[in-house]
Structure formats: structure tokens, C-alpha cells
Design a protein around this motif. Structure first.
Motif, PDB file in Angstrom:
ATOM      1  N   UNK A 221      44.986  28.883  48.196  1.00 44.47           N
ATOM      2  CA  UNK A 221      44.734  29.947  49.173  1.00 44.47           C
ATOM      3  C   UNK A 221      44.076  31.131  48.479  1.00 44.47           C
ATOM      4  N   UNK A 222      43.550  32.044  49.283  1.00 44.07           N
ATOM      5  CA  UNK A 222      42.993  33.269  48.733  1.00 44.07           C
ATOM      6  C   UNK A 222      44.120  34.065  48.085  1.00 44.07           C
ATOM      7  N   UNK A 223      43.828  34.774  47.014  1.00 47.27           N
ATOM      8  CA  UNK A 223      44.877  35.474  46.252  1.00 47.27           C
ATOM      9  C   UNK A 223      45.447  36.656  47.029  1.00 47.27           C
TER      10      UNK A 223
ATOM     11  N   UNK B 288      40.245  37.352  46.220  1.00 45.77           N
ATOM     12  CA  UNK B 288      40.240  36.778  44.875  1.00 45.77           C
ATOM     13  C   UNK B 288      39.949  37.848  43.831  1.00 45.77           C
ATOM     14  N   UNK B 289      39.139  38.833  44.222  1.00 47.97           N
ATOM     15  CA  UNK B 289      38.674  39.823  43.257  1.00 47.97           C
ATOM     16  C   UNK B 289      39.651  40.992  43.123  1.00 47.97           C
ATOM     17  N   UNK B 290      39.748  41.551  41.927  1.00 50.10           N
ATOM     18  CA  UNK B 290      40.458  42.810  41.716  1.00 50.10           C
ATOM     19  C   UNK B 290      39.506  43.798  41.053  1.00 50.10           C
ATOM     20  N   UNK B 291      39.810  45.085  41.169  1.00 48.64           N
ATOM     21  CA  UNK B 291      38.915  46.153  40.718  1.00 48.64           C
ATOM     22  C   UNK B 291      39.497  46.857  39.499  1.00 48.64           C
ATOM     23  N   UNK B 292      38.627  47.219  38.554  1.00 53.35           N
ATOM     24  CA  UNK B 292      39.042  47.971  37.365  1.00 53.35           C
ATOM     25  C   UNK B 292      38.197  49.237  37.303  1.00 53.35           C
ATOM     26  N   UNK B 293      38.864  50.386  37.404  1.00 53.26           N
ATOM     27  CA  UNK B 293      38.186  51.688  37.405  1.00 53.26           C
ATOM     28  C   UNK B 293      38.371  52.379  36.057  1.00 53.26           C
ATOM     29  N   UNK B 294      37.297  52.950  35.569  1.00 52.67           N
ATOM     30  CA  UNK B 294      37.353  53.753  34.344  1.00 52.67           C
ATOM     31  C   UNK B 294      37.620  55.198  34.753  1.00 52.67           C
TER      32      UNK B 294
ATOM     33  N   UNK C 237      42.259  51.864  35.475  1.00 52.81           N
ATOM     34  CA  UNK C 237      43.170  51.617  36.587  1.00 52.81           C
ATOM     35  C   UNK C 237      42.802  50.294  37.248  1.00 52.81           C
ATOM     36  N   UNK C 238      43.768  49.379  37.294  1.00 50.33           N
ATOM     37  CA  UNK C 238      43.572  48.078  37.928  1.00 50.33           C
ATOM     38  C   UNK C 238      44.117  48.156  39.345  1.00 50.33           C
ATOM     39  N   UNK C 239      43.301  47.788  40.305  1.00 49.84           N
ATOM     40  CA  UNK C 239      43.711  47.809  41.714  1.00 49.84           C
ATOM     41  C   UNK C 239      43.465  46.433  42.319  1.00 49.84           C
ATOM     42  N   UNK C 240      44.522  45.822  42.860  1.00 49.46           N
ATOM     43  CA  UNK C 240      44.393  44.548  43.559  1.00 49.46           C
ATOM     44  C   UNK C 240      44.485  44.789  45.058  1.00 49.46           C
ATOM     45  N   UNK C 241      43.851  43.898  45.822  1.00 46.72           N
ATOM     46  CA  UNK C 241      43.769  44.071  47.264  1.00 46.72           C
ATOM     47  C   UNK C 241      44.256  42.819  47.974  1.00 46.72           C
TER      48      UNK C 241
ATOM     49  N   UNK D 187      33.249  51.378  38.157  1.00 45.04           N
ATOM     50  CA  UNK D 187      34.148  50.337  38.640  1.00 45.04           C
ATOM     51  C   UNK D 187      33.524  48.972  38.371  1.00 45.04           C
ATOM     52  N   UNK D 188      34.348  48.017  37.953  1.00 43.38           N
ATOM     53  CA  UNK D 188      33.900  46.645  37.745  1.00 43.38           C
ATOM     54  C   UNK D 188      34.833  45.712  38.499  1.00 43.38           C
ATOM     55  N   UNK D 189      34.265  44.606  38.943  1.00 44.56           N
ATOM     56  CA  UNK D 189      35.017  43.640  39.736  1.00 44.56           C
ATOM     57  C   UNK D 189      35.236  42.369  38.929  1.00 44.56           C
ATOM     58  N   UNK D 190      36.476  41.865  38.942  1.00 42.15           N
ATOM     59  CA  UNK D 190      36.827  40.637  38.241  1.00 42.15           C
ATOM     60  C   UNK D 190      37.542  39.700  39.215  1.00 42.15           C
ATOM     61  N   UNK D 191      37.662  38.439  38.828  1.00 38.62           N
ATOM     62  CA  UNK D 191      38.277  37.456  39.722  1.00 38.62           C
ATOM     63  C   UNK D 191      39.612  36.968  39.159  1.00 38.62           C
TER      64      UNK D 191
END
Length: 689
Positions: A448-450, A681-687, A673-677, A436-440
Motif C-alpha cells: 500500500x501507499x506509505x 511514498x515521499x517524505x520531505x527534508x527541509x534545510x 527537518x524531516x516531514x512525512x505526509x 527542500x528535497x523529496x525522498x521516497x
């Protein structure tokens, strides 16, 4: 009689405030008596350790109010302090089941206080109250008969006291301050809670029920465990839950079913309300079909049906009997018997009834504890070797053939078996190693916060994010960097790719904007609809739009409004959608927990409602035509079959870093798989390769 959410909460609070401290104090007294030392001596000897343990001086001062003085008045200790001392001083002497439940009491009490003004729905109350009753009765039964009898009295009081007397008892509980009780009392009297939206701050605990069940099933199949006779009979508890549209029907159905089980098992039936009819032969016959499935297994029997809810207490004398019982409870015969029972209750009560069975996790943990006490290995497979002689580790389990195997044997001999899966040990390792990697998604212009609530993939490998909090549409390149954005007139709710470098964005209110997304984001067209836009997809020159319980279609310019589908559910909120791989089915996420499947003509195909789907948010099609759904309440990403009819398992959970997922998108080209929360600000990308 139907009860309000506030009254439900009061009854649950009373049992939590009286029953839990009583059982914890009884456990404490049992352990102190076993030590043959006074509690004063035990605590004094541990004073230094306890000073290090407690983060707050207030808790330490409750134990040691002054130098040389130890407070051993257990009545003055709250649930948190009782739980902490039991676990840290006597934990090694408690059974695994006792340790798990004592720890959970601390979490439950904290959660209850945080949400004390929340609405308590009928089904939620029934489930939580039933779980608490079972835990308290089982813990008290392990202490002595007097404790068990007292615990039963507390259970009965919590269910039967009228509100004025209940309030008097609540005010006497040390767990709750007067302000809290007064506010809830006022809310109940004013009947405000009945129509308020649900507010829930759930406990941040991992949902490991299915994982525990699979691990337990595998453990009972290991060669050393297959023929073990238990030192004493082990229990499987199966809760039978009634669901219906009204609380009255749930109560009637539950009492009828309880009485039927009692009659069949030769026990005295509980008396119900005057408007509950005597159990008919049809219900008795349908219930007997359920009991016969268990009673026909050698070494297994239904011991009792516990008070106040339908919970079958099944005694098993051997691991083989337990394995068979578990297979029955999880198999198609048991589900068919429950479905037949539901139809019978429907005819009897004249209302739609659903009957579901659920194996309690606590009994699984207890039996695993019992096996460990006998020196048997549970949950690991390093002691097994492949039957074919391959030197590869055991990583697969075939439930159809009840065999463990390596990945080579799985391909050669079990490829066609529906019950083939990874062992839970291998699954746990894979979870831990999931890349998993974290991007902004943050931009300098953001105020405001995303809150990314919608994602769509573009043909060139880029993505579009809708940021509700900042009212922006953001373009993310294939390296997951924000490259451009456009400010929107209102908060966006969803986005979908169309064709020819065009995408559509649904905005708060009734607005749709058509964007050119080739390089920068520019508005090409805007039109208004006649209703809100909660979900938006595009296919074959048509828009499909959700609003509450409706699905509409529109032409590409917003004309030609057509009601495609209307839900008949009482409580529904359609939002995000996706098409099946062949484009012939539409899968619709229900924000109240569920997944609806219709065809392109608007014909209803299936409604999936499972406990795992409590507050569904986003949906995406995966590579193998199955579905991925993000579950906001439980912080999970679920795997659902290609027809939208069955939850296959959990792909991601808190263990993988997921917390309150609000949107997701599967990149088929790269198996990512891209997962936003929410509010991040950050979203997660899972391989997921």
C-alpha cells in the motif's frame, strides 16, 4: 437550548443558500447599473472570453442555453456562476474586500457540499456562522439600505426558524439538490449525527491571518503612514468569542456579554432566553474595562456591536489611531481584561468560561485597499533605508521601538527586544527560497501507499520510520535512503530510541517490541501492556506511554505499570510526546487540537489550545530548545516556545509543499527537518539553517 451538529449544519446551509446568492445578485445589479449597459449586452460582448473561461460546458450553457439567447435570470444562477462572472467581468471595479469575499464564497460552497453530512460542533458552528454573518452584512451595507435590511432578515431567519419551516426553505434553494437535503433531514431526525466521529474535508486555503496582521502592523509604522488621516473612517473588527464545555453556557455567556456591550454603548439589549439573568454590575464593570481600553484612544471609538454575535466594530480616523487600537487588541492589557471577564462570567454562570479576542482579517484587507487607493505603498520596504546609513536592505522590524532596520542594526541595537522579527517581505522571500528535497520511503515489498506516523533519530545519523499502512519498521540512512526494514505483526503507532543500539516500537493493540537497530532490524523482546499505545518515549530506564487521555510509565521489561497523569478534559486524545531539553518536562500532543505539558512527576504545568492547533499529529524538539508541531488539518508546522505555552509562528505551510503532515523529526546535527505526509511514498527534508 443545545442544538445537534446536523441542525447547526442546516442553519448554516440556509444562510449560505439564501444569503450568499442574494448578496452576489445585489452586487451584480449594482455593477450592471454602474455600467449603464444591459447584462445581456455585457455577456454577449464577452461570449468568446467566457467560452474559454469555463471548463465545463454546463456552466457556459447556463449563460448561453442556445445560439443568440443569453440567460440573464440571476435567480437561476448558482453561487459558483455568480462568483465567476463577478470576478472576471466586474472584478476590477470591486473593492479588494469584495473580491476576496466573492472568491471565498465559491470555495465555501464547494466545501459545504463535500462535507454536508459532517458533524458541526458548537464552537465550529459559532465561528463559521459569525464569520458568514459579518461578511454578508458588511457586503450588503456597501450596496444600499434596502439590501442591508433584507440581509438582516435572512440572518435572523437562519437563526430562528423551526426545523420544518427551515427544511421547506432549504428545498427551495437552487444550491442544493433534493437528495442532499433529504439525507441531512433524515440524519437530524434520527439523531445520528450527535455521536458520530467528526468528518471534515476542509478548504485547501492558506492560513495567512497572522502574516496579514504582521504585514499590516508594519505598514502602519512606515514613516509616510504614521500620521495619515484617513479619507473616511476605517474599521477594525474584533470578535469576542465565548468558549465553554457546553453549548448552553456558550449561549448564555454570549448573550450576557452582548447585552453588557449594548448597555455600555447606550444601545438596547437583545432579549435572551428566560433562563438568562439580567446583566449584573460585576459583568458590566468587567466589560467596561474592555471598552475603556479602546475608547481612551484619540481618534478611535467602538461604533457598534453587530447582531447575533459579539463583534466590536471600531472606527479609526487615522493610521496612528488604528496602530494604537491594533496594539491594544494584541497586547497584554486586552488579554488581561478578557481573562477578568472570563472569571466574572464563570462566577455568574457557575461554569468554566474562556473569552478570546480575534481581529478579523477582512478589515485589514479593506484598510490596505484604502491605503493603496491613496497611492501609499503597503507590504514592501524597498523604499526605506537604514537610519544608521548602512547599505544593507531593510529585513527586520522591531515592534517595541517601532523601527525598521537592517540585520546589523538588529544585532547592535535590538537584540534584547522581544518584539524583534523579520519583516513580512523578508519572511515571504525566505519561505520561497527555503531549501527542500523529496525522498521516497517506498520499498518493493510494500502493498500500500506509505503512511509514516512515527519517526525517531538514531545516534549515527540514521532514522527509523513506522509505516502504518504496510505494517513495517523502516531504517533510513543519513542520505535519506531506505536501507532495511522488518515486517511487524500489527500496524505500528510510534517508535523511540532507547540506548545500546535498541529501539522500541508501539503496535496497534497493546504490544511493544524491542528492536536491535545496529545494522539490520531484529526483534529482541516483546511484551504486552494493558491498554492501547498511541505514543511512546524512553528516558532513564523508563517508558512513557500515552493512551487517549492517560500517560503511563513502565519499566524496561513492561512491568511496574504506573498512572503518571490523567487529563480532566472532556474530549482528548493524547498521542506523540517529546521531552524538554533538560528532560524535566514532557510535552504531549492532543489529536483534538492542543499541547499538554507535565513534569516527570505527573504534575500538570500548562495546556495550550489555539486555533492553529486543530488536529496536531507529531512533535519534535528543535535546536534552540523550542518545539516543532505538525498540524494535520491546516497542513502546517508550527513553532512553539520552550515551555509549550505560546505559538511563536508558522515554520512551514502549503506554500512550502507541506500537505497533511503526519510525523516530523528535527535533525539537530544538520539542522534539517524531516516531514512525512499521510498516504504518500515521499517524505520531505527541509534545510532550516
Amino acid at each position: 437550548m443545545s442544538t445537534s451538529g446536523g441542525e447547526h449544519h442546516l442553519r448554516y446551509m440556509l444562510l449560505m443558500g439564501e444569503g450568499v446568492p442574494f448578496v452576489l445578485r445585489s452586487l451584480m445589479n449594482r455593477e450592471v447599473n454602474t455600467c449603464k449597459k444591459s447584462l445581456t449586452d455585457i455577456l454577449s460582448a464577452k461570449e468568446h472570453d467566457l467560452r474559454e473561461l469555463f471548463k465545463h460546458d454546463s456552466q457556459f450553457k447556463k449563460l448561453f442555453p442556445s445560439k443568440g439567447h443569453v440567460n440573464t435570470e440571476l435567480e437561476s444562477w448558482d453561487i459558483g456562476l455568480l462568483s465567476q462572472i463577478l470576478l472576471d467581468i466586474f472584478g476590477q471595479d470591486l473593492t479588494l474586500h469584495e473580491r476576496v469575499q466573492v472568491k471565498s464564497f465559491g470555495y465555501s460552497r464547494t466545501d459545504l457540499i463535500h462535507r454536508y453530512l459532517a458533524v458541526y460542533e458548537e464552537n465550529e458552528f459559532t465561528r463559521d456562522m459569525s464569520d458568514l454573518v459579518v461578511v454578508l452584512l458588511r457586503l450588503s451595507a456597501g450596496i444600499d439600505q434596502q439590501t442591508y435590511d433584507k440581509c438582516q432578515d435572512l440572518v435572523k431567519d437562519s437563526a430562528s426558524l423551526d426545523i420544518p419551516e427551515l427544511m421547506v426553505r432549504l428545498r427551495a434553494c437552487h444550491e442544493y439538490d433534493n437528495k442532499m437535503v433529504a439525507e441531512i433531514d433524515g440524519s437530524v431526525k434520527a439523531k445520528r449525527l450527535k455521536n458520530e466521529p467528526k468528518k471534515t474535508n476542509s478548504i485547501d486555503l492558506l492560513k495567512e491571518y497572522e502574516f496579514s496582521l504582521r504585514r499590516f502592523e508594519e505598514s502602519l509604522t512606515k514613516p509616510r503612514l504614521k500620521e495619515i488621516d484617513f479619507a473616511y473612517a476605517q474599521t477594525i473588527d474584533s470578535r469576542i468569542e465565548i468558549r465553554s464545555q457546553t453549548a448552553e453556557n456558550v449561549t448564555k455567556g454570549t448573550i450576557l456579554l452582548m447585552n453588557a456591550f449594548h448597555i455600555i454603548l447606550g444601545q438596547i439589549a437583545e432579549k435572551g432566553p428566560n433562563n438568562v439573568r439580567i446583566v449584573s454590575d460585576k459583568i458590566l464593570n468587567a466589560t467596561r474595562t474592555v471598552t475603556n481600553l479602546i475608547q481612551s484612544i484619540d481618534g478611535a471609538s467602538i461604533f457598534e456591536v453587530l447582531y447575533n454575535h459579539v463583534l466590536l466594530n471600531i472606527k479609526c480616523s487615522s493610521s496612528r489611531a488604528m496602530k494604537k487600537v491594533l496594539k491594544k487588541l494584541l497586547g497584554p492589557e486586552f488579554k488581561a481584561a478578557l481573562a477578568n471577564l472570563a472569571e466574572t462570567l464563570k462566577d455568574e454562570l457557575g461554569a468554566t468560561i474562556h473569552v478570546k479576542g480575534h481581529v478579523m482579517e477582512s478589515c485589514i484587507l479593506e484598510t490596505e485597499d484604502h491605503l493603496c487607493e491613496q497611492g501609499l505603498i503597503v507590504g514592501t520596504y524597498d523604499d526605506l533605508s537604514c537610519k544608521a546609513g548602512h547599505k544593507h536592505p531593510i529585513v527586520m522590524f522591531c515592534n517595541d521601538d517601532e523601527q525598521f532596520c537592517c540585520h546589523i542594526c538588529a544585532l547592535r541595537h535590538h537584540r534584547a527586544c522581544p518584539g524583534l522579527r523579520q519583516t513580512t517581505q523578508a519572511e515571504k522571500i525566505n519561505y520561497a527560497k527555503k531549501d527542500v528535497k523529496e525522498y521516497s520511503a517506498r520499498m518493493e515489498l510494500d502493498d500500500a501507499v506509505c503512511w509514516i506516523n512515527g519517526i525517531c533519530a538514531l545516534p549515527n545519523g540514521s532514522f527509523l520510520f513506522t509505516d502504518e499502512n504496510n505494517k513495517r519498521l523502516k531504517k533510513i540512512d543519513s542520505a535519506f535512503n531506505v536501507v532495511t526494514q522488518i515486517e511487524l505483526p500489527n500496524a505500528p503507532y510510534d517508535v523511540c530510541f532507547m540506548e545500546n543500539d535498541q529501539a522500541a516500537v508501539g503496535l496497534w493493540g497493546k504490544t511493544v517490541q524491542i528492536m536491535n537497530v545496529k545494522e539490520h532490524l531484529t526483534v529482541e523482546n516483546t511484551f504486552e501492556l494493558e491498554h492501547s499505545i498511541l505514543g511512546l518515549i524512553y528516558s532513564k530506564k523508563k517508558f512513557y506511554v500515552t493512551d487517549e487521555g492517560f500517560v503511563y510509565t513502565y519499566n524496561i521489561d513492561g512491568s511496574g505499570k504506573h498512572l503518571l497523569y490523567k487529563s480532566n478534559a472532556e474530549l482528548v486524545c493524547f498521542s506523540k510526546m517529546c521531552l524538554s531539553a533538560d528532560g524535566e518536562k514532557i510535552f504531549i500532543v492532543d489529536g483534538y487540537g492542543g499541547l499538554e505539558t507535565i513534569d516527570r512527576k505527573g504534575n500538570h504545568l500548562f495546556t495550550l489550545r489555539e486555533e492553529e492547533l486543530k488536529m496536531s499529529r507529531g512533535i519534535s524538539l528543535s535546536m534552540d530548545k523550542t518545539l516543532l508541531v505538525c498540524e494535520y488539518e491546516y497542513s502546517t508546522v508550527l513553532h512553539i516556545d520552550a515551555d509549550g505555552e505560546r505559538v511563536l509562528g508558522t515554520v512551514l505551510e502549503k506554500l512550502n509543499g507541506v500537505n497533511r503532515p503526519s510525523a516530523l523529526c528535527f535533525d539537530k546535527k544538520r539542522s534539517k527537518l524531516i516531514v512525512c505526509q499521510r498516504d504518500k511514498y515521499e517524505f520531505l527534508v527541509y534545510d532550516l539553517e
